[in-house]
Design a protein around this motif. Structure first.
Motif, PDB file in Angstrom:
ATOM      1  N   ASN A   1       6.786  -4.697  -2.442  1.00  0.00           N
ATOM      2  CA  ASN A   1       7.758  -3.725  -2.930  1.00  0.00           C
ATOM      3  C   ASN A   1       7.077  -2.443  -3.401  1.00  0.00           C
ATOM      4  O   ASN A   1       7.576  -1.335  -3.164  1.00  0.00           O
ATOM      5  CB  ASN A   1       8.586  -4.315  -4.072  1.00  0.00           C
ATOM      6  CG  ASN A   1       9.770  -5.117  -3.580  1.00  0.00           C
ATOM      7  OD1 ASN A   1      10.854  -4.599  -3.356  1.00  0.00           O
ATOM      8  ND2 ASN A   1       9.567  -6.414  -3.414  1.00  0.00           N
ATOM      9  N   THR A   2       5.933  -2.593  -4.061  1.00  0.00           N
ATOM     10  CA  THR A   2       5.196  -1.428  -4.553  1.00  0.00           C
ATOM     11  C   THR A   2       4.682  -0.569  -3.403  1.00  0.00           C
ATOM     12  O   THR A   2       4.810   0.658  -3.424  1.00  0.00           O
ATOM     13  CB  THR A   2       4.013  -1.878  -5.432  1.00  0.00           C
ATOM     14  OG1 THR A   2       4.500  -2.658  -6.535  1.00  0.00           O
ATOM     15  CG2 THR A   2       3.244  -0.674  -5.971  1.00  0.00           C
ATOM     16  N   ILE A   3       4.101  -1.225  -2.400  1.00  0.00           N
ATOM     17  CA  ILE A   3       3.575  -0.497  -1.239  1.00  0.00           C
ATOM     18  C   ILE A   3       4.710   0.210  -0.487  1.00  0.00           C
ATOM     19  O   ILE A   3       4.584   1.367  -0.085  1.00  0.00           O
ATOM     20  CB  ILE A   3       2.810  -1.453  -0.297  1.00  0.00           C
ATOM     21  CG1 ILE A   3       1.564  -1.990  -0.998  1.00  0.00           C
ATOM     22  CG2 ILE A   3       2.433  -0.735   1.001  1.00  0.00           C
ATOM     23  CD1 ILE A   3       0.835  -3.066  -0.228  1.00  0.00           C
ATOM     24  N   ASN A   4       5.838  -0.501  -0.312  1.00  0.00           N
ATOM     25  CA  ASN A   4       6.989   0.107   0.355  1.00  0.00           C
ATOM     26  C   ASN A   4       7.472   1.337  -0.409  1.00  0.00           C
ATOM     27  O   ASN A   4       7.823   2.361   0.201  1.00  0.00           O
ATOM     28  CB  ASN A   4       8.132  -0.902   0.479  1.00  0.00           C
ATOM     29  CG  ASN A   4       7.844  -1.995   1.493  1.00  0.00           C
ATOM     30  OD1 ASN A   4       6.926  -1.879   2.297  1.00  0.00           O
ATOM     31  ND2 ASN A   4       8.626  -3.050   1.455  1.00  0.00           N
ATOM     32  N   TYR A   5       7.487   1.237  -1.730  1.00  0.00           N
ATOM     33  CA  TYR A   5       7.957   2.375  -2.542  1.00  0.00           C
ATOM     34  C   TYR A   5       6.985   3.550  -2.453  1.00  0.00           C
ATOM     35  O   TYR A   5       7.412   4.712  -2.428  1.00  0.00           O
ATOM     36  CB  TYR A   5       8.132   1.947  -3.998  1.00  0.00           C
ATOM     37  CG  TYR A   5       8.608   3.069  -4.896  1.00  0.00           C
ATOM     38  CD1 TYR A   5       9.815   3.718  -4.643  1.00  0.00           C
ATOM     39  CD2 TYR A   5       7.843   3.489  -5.974  1.00  0.00           C
ATOM     40  CE1 TYR A   5      10.253   4.752  -5.457  1.00  0.00           C
ATOM     41  CE2 TYR A   5       8.273   4.522  -6.793  1.00  0.00           C
ATOM     42  CZ  TYR A   5       9.479   5.141  -6.531  1.00  0.00           C
ATOM     43  OH  TYR A   5       9.899   6.173  -7.332  1.00  0.00           O
ATOM     44  N   ILE A   6       5.699   3.249  -2.395  1.00  0.00           N
ATOM     45  CA  ILE A   6       4.702   4.326  -2.256  1.00  0.00           C
ATOM     46  C   ILE A   6       4.950   5.112  -0.972  1.00  0.00           C
ATOM     47  O   ILE A   6       4.912   6.350  -0.969  1.00  0.00           O
ATOM     48  CB  ILE A   6       3.271   3.741  -2.277  1.00  0.00           C
ATOM     49  CG1 ILE A   6       2.922   3.244  -3.688  1.00  0.00           C
ATOM     50  CG2 ILE A   6       2.251   4.791  -1.818  1.00  0.00           C
ATOM     51  CD1 ILE A   6       1.607   2.509  -3.777  1.00  0.00           C
ATOM     52  N   PHE A   7       5.231   4.410   0.120  1.00  0.00           N
ATOM     53  CA  PHE A   7       5.518   5.101   1.375  1.00  0.00           C
ATOM     54  C   PHE A   7       6.847   5.854   1.304  1.00  0.00           C
ATOM     55  O   PHE A   7       7.003   6.894   1.957  1.00  0.00           O
ATOM     56  CB  PHE A   7       5.502   4.121   2.546  1.00  0.00           C
ATOM     57  CG  PHE A   7       4.126   3.825   3.061  1.00  0.00           C
ATOM     58  CD1 PHE A   7       3.469   4.746   3.864  1.00  0.00           C
ATOM     59  CD2 PHE A   7       3.476   2.651   2.732  1.00  0.00           C
ATOM     60  CE1 PHE A   7       2.185   4.491   4.343  1.00  0.00           C
ATOM     61  CE2 PHE A   7       2.189   2.391   3.195  1.00  0.00           C
ATOM     62  CZ  PHE A   7       1.538   3.311   3.996  1.00  0.00           C
ATOM     63  N   SER A   8       7.797   5.345   0.523  1.00  0.00           N
ATOM     64  CA  SER A   8       9.050   6.074   0.320  1.00  0.00           C
ATOM     65  C   SER A   8       8.795   7.401  -0.381  1.00  0.00           C
ATOM     66  O   SER A   8       9.360   8.436  -0.008  1.00  0.00           O
ATOM     67  CB  SER A   8      10.024   5.236  -0.515  1.00  0.00           C
ATOM     68  OG  SER A   8      10.407   4.064   0.154  1.00  0.00           O
ATOM     69  N   VAL A   9       7.941   7.361  -1.402  1.00  0.00           N
ATOM     70  CA  VAL A   9       7.587   8.577  -2.144  1.00  0.00           C
ATOM     71  C   VAL A   9       6.842   9.557  -1.232  1.00  0.00           C
ATOM     72  O   VAL A   9       7.054  10.774  -1.300  1.00  0.00           O
ATOM     73  CB  VAL A   9       6.744   8.236  -3.387  1.00  0.00           C
ATOM     74  CG1 VAL A   9       6.261   9.515  -4.088  1.00  0.00           C
ATOM     75  CG2 VAL A   9       7.549   7.392  -4.372  1.00  0.00           C
TER      76      VAL A   9
END
Length: 204
Positions: free
Chosen positions: A154-162
């Protein structure tokens, strides 16, 4: 003489408009983030599961924000609304991605939503942010398989979202400056927002 009642009414209108602006910024960016993140599920289904596709989540959030929020209504604080919307969309769509595409959940008996929720609860409680490597045997060949924790995914996915959100902002900023340098700045109050667009004339 200043009418205090009228003055308070004007202040209340400004405060209400300001609050509604933040709400609208969140709603539209959240819808865009959800659509963008949902597209990643299609990419995962037809091509490969990768966190990189979640950059679409940030792009979607910024795209709808730019389209529906007028230039005069844009505020610096809206960035927090977009970050929040991208975060919520990432969490929701990552859960759905596990529910629909994770082989272990698909093979398990029972309701897939309940199975996914139980997997999340167990993984967060027992694994946390820790990832591990386990050996898997495929057609007689032993390979090392990296298992990332749910929180880390979830953290990695959110980083790519940002990252997608940031790249969209840079692209729009650069494009706007180039356009204004070539054609001049737009008149005050004019923007690319939805409410300022003129309805198209119907062809007879």
């Amino acid at each position: 003489m200043v009418d205090p009642t009228k003055l308070n009414q004007e202040r209340n209108k400004k405060n209400t408009k300001s609050e509604h602006t933040y709400l609208r910024a969140f709603v539209f960016s959240f819808i865009g983030a959800l659509v963008g993140a949902a597209l990643s599920i299609l990419i995962h289904y037809f091509f490969v599961r990768s966190a990189i596709s979640f950059f679409l989540c940030g792009m979607g959030a910024y795209a709808l924000y730019v389209y529906f929020i007028e230039g005069e209504d844009k505020k610096k604080g809206h960035i927090f609304m977009m970050l929040l919307s991208a975060f919520l969309a990432t969490v929701i769509v990552t859960f759905v991605d596990f529910m629909l595409l994770e082989p272990s959940i698909q093979k398990a008996e029972g309701n897939i939503f309940v199975n996914t929720f139980e997997m999340y609860a167990y993984n967060i409680k027992e694994v946390g942010f820790v990832s591990y490597i386990q050996e898997s045997n495929i057609d007689g060949n032993t390979t090392d398989e990296v298992n990332l924790s749910v929180l880390l995914i979830n953290t990695i996915n959110y980083i790519f979202s940002v990252i997608g959100l940031l790249l969209s902002w840079v692209f729009v900023s650069v494009s706007t400056k180039k356009y204004e340098k070539k054609h001049g700045k737009a008149a005050a109050g004019v923007s690319y927002g939805y409410s300022s667009r003129k309805p198209r004339k119907k062809r007879k």
